[in-house]
Scaffold this active site. Structure first.
Site, PDB file in Angstrom:
ATOM      1  N   TYR A 220     -15.868  17.831 -15.847  1.00  0.00           N
ATOM      2  CA  TYR A 220     -16.358  16.458 -15.875  1.00  0.00           C
ATOM      3  C   TYR A 220     -17.383  16.260 -14.766  1.00  0.00           C
ATOM      4  O   TYR A 220     -17.204  16.752 -13.648  1.00  0.00           O
ATOM      5  CB  TYR A 220     -15.177  15.506 -15.722  1.00  0.00           C
ATOM      6  CG  TYR A 220     -15.525  14.087 -15.379  1.00  0.00           C
ATOM      7  CD1 TYR A 220     -16.402  13.347 -16.177  1.00  0.00           C
ATOM      8  CD2 TYR A 220     -14.982  13.467 -14.258  1.00  0.00           C
ATOM      9  CE1 TYR A 220     -16.731  12.037 -15.858  1.00  0.00           C
ATOM     10  CE2 TYR A 220     -15.297  12.156 -13.931  1.00  0.00           C
ATOM     11  CZ  TYR A 220     -16.178  11.448 -14.738  1.00  0.00           C
ATOM     12  OH  TYR A 220     -16.504  10.165 -14.418  1.00  0.00           O
TER      13      TYR A 220
ATOM     14  N   ASP B 166      -5.966  19.054 -15.103  1.00  0.00           N
ATOM     15  CA  ASP B 166      -6.390  17.737 -15.565  1.00  0.00           C
ATOM     16  C   ASP B 166      -6.080  17.658 -17.059  1.00  0.00           C
ATOM     17  O   ASP B 166      -6.725  18.302 -17.883  1.00  0.00           O
ATOM     18  CB  ASP B 166      -7.886  17.541 -15.303  1.00  0.00           C
ATOM     19  CG  ASP B 166      -8.362  16.142 -15.640  1.00  0.00           C
ATOM     20  OD1 ASP B 166      -7.705  15.456 -16.441  1.00  0.00           O
ATOM     21  OD2 ASP B 166      -9.418  15.731 -15.120  1.00  0.00           O
TER      22      ASP B 166
ATOM     23  N   ARG C 264       0.841  -1.201   0.000  1.00  0.00           N
ATOM     24  CA  ARG C 264       0.000   0.000   0.000  1.00  0.00           C
ATOM     25  C   ARG C 264       0.874   1.248   0.000  1.00  0.00           C
ATOM     26  O   ARG C 264       0.579   2.239  -0.655  1.00  0.00           O
ATOM     27  CB  ARG C 264      -0.947   0.012   1.215  1.00  0.00           C
ATOM     28  CG  ARG C 264      -1.692   1.349   1.356  1.00  0.00           C
ATOM     29  CD  ARG C 264      -2.839   1.289   2.352  1.00  0.00           C
ATOM     30  NE  ARG C 264      -2.543   0.585   3.567  1.00  0.00           N
ATOM     31  CZ  ARG C 264      -1.826   1.071   4.599  1.00  0.00           C
ATOM     32  NH1 ARG C 264      -1.299   2.284   4.513  1.00  0.00           N
ATOM     33  NH2 ARG C 264      -1.642   0.348   5.676  1.00  0.00           N
TER      34      ARG C 264
ATOM     35  N   LYS D 260      -8.110   6.384 -19.450  1.00  0.00           N
ATOM     36  CA  LYS D 260      -8.351   6.901 -20.793  1.00  0.00           C
ATOM     37  C   LYS D 260      -7.135   6.659 -21.698  1.00  0.00           C
ATOM     38  O   LYS D 260      -6.717   5.531 -21.872  1.00  0.00           O
ATOM     39  CB  LYS D 260      -8.747   8.368 -20.713  1.00  0.00           C
ATOM     40  CG  LYS D 260      -9.788   8.691 -19.631  1.00  0.00           C
ATOM     41  CD  LYS D 260     -11.054   7.870 -19.752  1.00  0.00           C
ATOM     42  CE  LYS D 260     -12.204   8.356 -18.883  1.00  0.00           C
ATOM     43  NZ  LYS D 260     -12.003   8.291 -17.443  1.00  0.00           N
TER      44      LYS D 260
END
Length: 378
Positions: free
Chosen positions: A96, A169, A44, A194
C-alpha cells in the site's frame, strides 16, 4: 463460541443489572473515579468502549490481545516504534502506498533502516534476512493493489529462523476470509476503516496478537504515542463489525461474478483476482483463504479510453479507500499509490492503466450492467 457473528455480538460485553442495555454504551468520559472494578483511569490509556472492540477483534483473529488506533497508519507507526538502533523492517515491493510513504519518507528520514523485496520470492527474502538485522517483516496478503498472495506459513518459518516478528496486514481479506495467526503470524493488523467498519464513516486501525511480551510493549507505545481510537469511533466500528460475516459473503459473491465477467470481456487486458489465479498462487489462496474476497484489479487494453470508462460508470465512483458497502473504483498510480515513485511502480508491475475495484453489496445485475455500459463507451 464457534461462529464469527456470535463472537462479534457476544464477546466481552454483557448487559449489566443497572440498565440492561443490550448494545454496549459509548463511554465518552475522559477520566474515571479511582477504585472502579475495571481499573479505568484515563481514556487515552484505556476506555471501556474501546476495550470491547479490542477484545472482540482479538477473538475473531483467534488471538488473545487487541489494540485499537486512530488509523491503520497509526498501527504501522506504533509497530515501527518497536525498532531499536540498527534493526531493520522488511516489507513488500507490492505494498500500500501509505505503508511505503511512512516507512521510506518518515521512518527512513529518522534513521530507521528498511529493505524492500517481493515477499513471494522466498529465496530473495531469505537472502535479505540472512544478511540484515531484520526485526520486523511486514506483509500484505492479498497485496494492494496487485492481489498477490503470500504463503504465510512459509514466511513464518523464515521469520522464526531469523528471529524476526511477522506482521500480516489482513485488511483485504478480513478475519472472515483469512486468519493469519493460524499460519504463524505474530501480529495481525487492519485498517478498520475498510471491511471491519464497512460503512465508509470511520477512520481506524487495529492489531491483534497472542504474544504477551509484544502486547505489553505495544500497549505502552499506544498510551505513550496516543494515537488511540475514540470511544464514538470504537462504538461505530463495533456496530459495523456485527454484520461483517454477512457483508463479506455478499462482497465476495459479487466480486467472483464481476471478475468472471471482466475476464471474458474483449476490452479487458488482465484481471487480478485470487479466485482466478493458477499455479502456485492458486495453491496458496486455497490453503489460507476461505474465499477470494471482494477486491480485484483490472487493466483495460491500451487502445481503449480509460478516462471515458471511468466517467461513464454510475455505481463505481472514482474514490480512494475500499471495503465499504458501496462499490468504488480507484486509479492507484495517481491516487492510493502516488507516493511510490513511477520507476518503482513500473518495476513491480503497477502500471498507469491499472484500476482497483472494491466490489460493494449492491445487486449484482446492476453492477454488471453498469460495467458493461461503461466499457461499451470506452
Amino acid at each position: 463460541m464457534k461462529g464469527f457473528t456470535t463472537k462479534a455480538l457476544h464477546t466481552f460485553y454483557k448487559p449489566n443489572r443497572d440498565d440492561g442495555a443490550i448494545i454496549p454504551p459509548i463511554h465518552l468520559t475522559t477520566t474515571f473515579k479511582f477504585g472502579n472494578k475495571g481499573r479505568y483511569d484515563y481514556s487515552r490509556t484505556v476506555n471501556p468502549t474501546r476495550t470491547i472492540l479490542e477484545q472482540t477483534l482479538a477473538r475473531l483473529d483467534n488471538n488473545t490481545f487487541g489494540l485499537a488506533y486512530s488509523s491503520g497508519s497509526a498501527v504501522l507507526a506504533n509497530i515501527v516504534a518497536l525498532l531499536k538502533k540498527d534493526e531493520v523492517i522488511l516489507f513488500s515491493s507490492d505494498a500500500y502506498g501509505g505503508t511505503y510513504r511512512f516507512i521510506v519518507n518518515v521512518a527512513g528520514n529518522q534513521g530507521i533502516k528498511y529493505k524492500i523485496v517481493d515477499l513471494t520470492d522466498y529465496v530473495k527474502t531469505e537472502t535479505i534476512l540472512k544478511n540484515n538485522n531484520v526485526k520486523i517483516i511486514w506483509v500484505e496478503t492479498p497485496t494492494n493493489p496487485l492481489l498477490k498472495v503470500v504463503d504465510i506459513s512459509r514466511l513464518s518459518k523464515l521469520a522464526k529462523k531469523y528471529k524476526s516478528i511477522l506482521v500480516v496486514d489482513n485488511t483485504f481479506a478480513s478475519p472472515i476470509i483469512q486468519q493469519p495467526s493460524r499460519f504463524g503470524a505474530d501480529i495481525v493488523v487492519y485498517s478498520t476503516t475498510k471491511y471491519i467498519n464497512g460503512h465508509s464513516d470511520v477512520i481506524g486501525g487495529t492489531l491483534t496478537t497472542s504474544n504477551k511480551e509484544l502486547y505489553t510493549k505495544l500497549k505502552f507505545l499506544q498510551n505513550a504515542i496516543g494515537a488511540i481510537l475514540s470511544p464514538f469511533d470504537s462504538w461505530l466500528t463495533l456496530r459495523g463489525l456485527r454484520t461483517l460475516e454477512l457483508r463479506m459473503e455478499r462482497h465476495t459473491n459479487n466480486a467472483e461474478k464481476i471478475a468472471l465477467f471482466l475476464s471474458k470481456h474483449r476490452k479487458i487486458k488482465k484481471v487480478y483476482y485470487p479466485g482466478l489465479f493458477t499455479g502456485e498462487q492458486k495453491r496458496i489462496t486455497e490453503k489460507q483463504m476461505k474465499r477470494p474476497g471482494g477486491m480485484l484489479s483490472i487493466e483495460i487494453k491500451e487502445r481503449y479510453d480509460v478516462k471515458k470508462f471511468l466517467e461513464s460508470l454510475k455505481y463505481f465512483p472514482l474514490a480512494e479507500s475500499l471495503g465499504g458497502v458501496e462499490s468504488l473504483i480507484d486509479h492507484p498510480a495517481s491516487m492510493t499509490h502516488a507516493s511510490i515513485p513511477k520507476e518503482e511502480r513500473e518495476r513491480i508491475g503497477l502500471s498507469d492503466s491499472l484500476l482497483r475495484i472494491s466490489v460493494g453489496i449492491e445487486n449484482i445485475e446492476d453492477l454488471i450492467a453498469d460495467l458493461k455500459q461503461a466499457l461499451n463507451k470506452a
